[in-house]
Each structure stands twice: as structure tokens, then as C-alpha cells.
Write an enzyme that holds these catalytic residues in place. Structure first.
Site, PDB file in Angstrom:
ATOM      1  N   CYS A  43       0.874  -1.251  -0.042  1.00 48.17           N
ATOM      2  CA  CYS A  43       0.025   0.016   0.124  1.00 48.17           C
ATOM      3  C   CYS A  43       0.804   1.315   0.186  1.00 48.17           C
ATOM      4  O   CYS A  43       2.079   1.320   0.397  1.00 48.17           O
ATOM      5  CB  CYS A  43      -0.777   0.024   1.169  1.00 48.17           C
ATOM      6  SG  CYS A  43      -1.859   1.370   1.263  1.00 48.17           S
ATOM      7  N   ASP A  47       0.405   3.896   1.690  1.00 46.17           N
ATOM      8  CA  ASP A  47       0.229   4.262   3.052  1.00 46.17           C
ATOM      9  C   ASP A  47       1.895   4.724   3.348  1.00 46.17           C
ATOM     10  O   ASP A  47       2.731   3.859   3.652  1.00 46.17           O
ATOM     11  CB  ASP A  47      -0.348   3.342   4.140  1.00 46.17           C
ATOM     12  CG  ASP A  47      -0.713   3.862   5.195  1.00 46.17           C
ATOM     13  OD1 ASP A  47       0.180   4.818   6.012  1.00 46.17           O
ATOM     14  OD2 ASP A  47      -2.053   4.251   5.618  1.00 46.17           O
ATOM     15  N   ARG A 102       2.918   4.944   6.447  1.00 50.09           N
ATOM     16  CA  ARG A 102       3.440   4.034   7.575  1.00 50.09           C
ATOM     17  C   ARG A 102       3.664   2.850   7.156  1.00 50.09           C
ATOM     18  O   ARG A 102       4.120   2.004   8.263  1.00 50.09           O
ATOM     19  CB  ARG A 102       2.172   4.478   8.403  1.00 50.09           C
ATOM     20  CG  ARG A 102       1.738   5.649   9.106  1.00 50.09           C
ATOM     21  CD  ARG A 102       0.234   5.664   9.576  1.00 50.09           C
ATOM     22  NE  ARG A 102      -0.852   5.056   8.582  1.00 50.09           N
ATOM     23  CZ  ARG A 102      -1.926   5.106   9.113  1.00 50.09           C
ATOM     24  NH1 ARG A 102      -2.359   5.112  10.098  1.00 50.09           N
ATOM     25  NH2 ARG A 102      -2.979   4.597   8.129  1.00 50.09           N
ATOM     26  N   HIS A 133      -2.185  -3.973   4.993  1.00 53.15           N
ATOM     27  CA  HIS A 133      -2.048  -3.514   6.297  1.00 53.15           C
ATOM     28  C   HIS A 133      -3.332  -3.552   7.166  1.00 53.15           C
ATOM     29  O   HIS A 133      -4.099  -3.006   6.260  1.00 53.15           O
ATOM     30  CB  HIS A 133      -1.062  -2.398   6.613  1.00 53.15           C
ATOM     31  CG  HIS A 133      -1.590  -0.995   5.967  1.00 53.15           C
ATOM     32  ND1 HIS A 133      -2.208  -0.217   6.737  1.00 53.15           N
ATOM     33  CD2 HIS A 133      -1.653  -0.794   4.660  1.00 53.15           C
ATOM     34  CE1 HIS A 133      -2.660   0.840   5.754  1.00 53.15           C
ATOM     35  NE2 HIS A 133      -2.456   0.405   4.850  1.00 53.15           N
ATOM     36  N   CYS A 153      -6.333  -0.052   6.667  1.00 56.89           N
ATOM     37  CA  CYS A 153      -5.829   0.555   5.580  1.00 56.89           C
ATOM     38  C   CYS A 153      -6.986   1.600   5.165  1.00 56.89           C
ATOM     39  O   CYS A 153      -8.314   1.107   5.284  1.00 56.89           O
ATOM     40  CB  CYS A 153      -5.736  -0.613   4.272  1.00 56.89           C
ATOM     41  SG  CYS A 153      -5.349   0.006   2.786  1.00 56.89           S
TER      42      CYS A 153
HETATM   43 CO    CO Z   1      -3.498   1.367   2.881  1.00 52.40          CO
END
Ligand code: CO
Length: 204
Positions: free
Chosen positions: A39, A41, A43, A95, A98
Site C-alpha cells: 500500500c 500508506d 506508515r 496492512h 488501511c
Molecule cells: Co493502506
């Protein structure tokens, strides 16, 4: 922006201090053993999570780590990784929590991205009965995050690139993992595939 360049100089100096030939060596070739599909993302930074250096992992990231049959970007990454770099493992890593998965089922319009996330909506709708015992939204989202990883692992296995590699007898394993933002730990969802007889006939 200045800070980023300062960070970069410090980072490059530190690597060179530990290993003076590092960048020189890498400039000649990359031979990563892994392709990471994760992803976007912020993080969930692929290299840092598995503590690998530049040159060790080939990466493709998009919102909600999707592998769509008509996404030439992702399909090209898979082809290059498998046929040119000859990676031995493809890791689809989702994750918990999400935002893409959450947005797909929050029943509010989010603009252009709704089209991309429609694939997750489809997955959710096809499997609605598996969510009947979810009492809260978070459990529902997290279960869908796991289900989405498994679905994308299947999609990777169905690509002509992966099918072709297996046909040629090339060693290639496809894995599904999920990462927890709350403790920094990875979990293997144990949906590993390494042979065409593990996928339905119609995709072979
Ligand atoms: Co995500």
C-alpha cells in the site's frame, strides 16, 4: 525541502562510511530477490519494515495494494521483476486499518478514487456473509484488509507472467502478508503459492 536534501546527504554519507563501495557496486546492477506489492500508506515503508538496503527489494505500491488485471503499471512491474530480475518471491503486503479499504466500504463518495476502490467493494459484496459476525467497523475493515491480500495474491498468480514462469520451471513463490501499524509487526497469512496446479483451471 531543504531538510530533505540535508537528510539525503547525511544518509548517503552514513552508508558510504559503513561500506565505501556500496553505491559504486549498486550502480552496476540490481539483483533483488523480492518483489514487494504494498500500500502507498506512508506508515508502511517496504524497505524499512523488512530492514533491507537499496538493491534488495523491488517495489510497487498503490492505494490498498491492488493487483488489477488491466493495470499495465503493476503488470509491467511484475513482468520486469520476474522475467528480467528473476525475483524468487513476490510479497503482497496489506496492512490493518488501511484507509483505502475503509473508504471502499464507508458508503460516502470520495471522488475519482472510488473507481479504483470498486475492486474492494466488489470483493466485500461477494463475501458479505463472511462479515455477519463483525460487531464493529474496525473488525470489519481489518477482516476485509486480510481478505484483500488473499484476493491480490490470487490475482498475481493468475497473471500471464507468473503462469509463464511456473510453466518454464522458474522458482517463484507468491506470498500474502499483513502488517500491523500499531506494533510494527508482519504476519504471514499463509496463502503461499508456487505452482500452477494450486490455481483454478480457468486461470491456467
Ligand atoms: Co493502506
Amino acid at each position: 525541502m531543504k531538510k530533505l536534501f540535508e537528510n539525503n546527504r547525511r544518509w548517503a554519507a552514513k552508508i558510504t562510511e559503513d561500506d565505501p563501495e556500496f553505491f559504486e557496486r549498486l550502480s552496476h546492477q540490481q539483483s533483488p530477490e523480492y518483489l514487494w506489492i504494498g500500500c502507498s500508506d506512508s506508515r508502511v515503508p517496504s524497505n524499512q519494515i523488512v530492514d533491507l538496503l537499496p538493491g534488495e527489494i523491488f517495489v510497487h505500491r498503490n492505494v490498498a495494494n491492488l493487483v488489477i488485471h488491466t493495470d499495465l503499471n503493476c503488470l509491467s512491474v511484475i513482468q520486469y521483476a520476474v522475467e528480467v530480475l528473476k525475483v524468487r518471491h513476490i510479497i503482497v503486503c496489506g496492512h490493518y486499518g488501511c484507509g483505502g479499504v475503509e473508504t471502499a466500504i464507508n458508503e460516502r463518495p470520495s471522488g475519482l478514487i472510488d473507481n479504483w476502490l470498486m475492486h474492494i467493494k466488489d470483493l466485500y459484496h461477494r463475501n458479505l456473509s463472511k462479515f455477519s459476525d463483525c460487531t464493529d467497523h474496525e473488525t470489519r475493515v481489518n477482516r476485509l484488509c486480510e481478505m484483500n491480500v488473499t484476493e491480490q495474491v490470487n490475482n498475481v498468480c493468475h497473471t500471464s507472467t507468473v503462469q509463464g514462469a511456473w510453466e518454464r520451471g522458474q522458482f517463484l513463490q507468491v506470498h500474502g502478508w499483513i502488517y500491523s501499524i500499531t506494533d510494527g509487526l508482519l504476519r504471514d497469512l499463509e496463502v503461499t503459492f508456487d505452482a500452477p496446479n494450486q490455481v483454478p483451471d480457468v486461470y491456467r
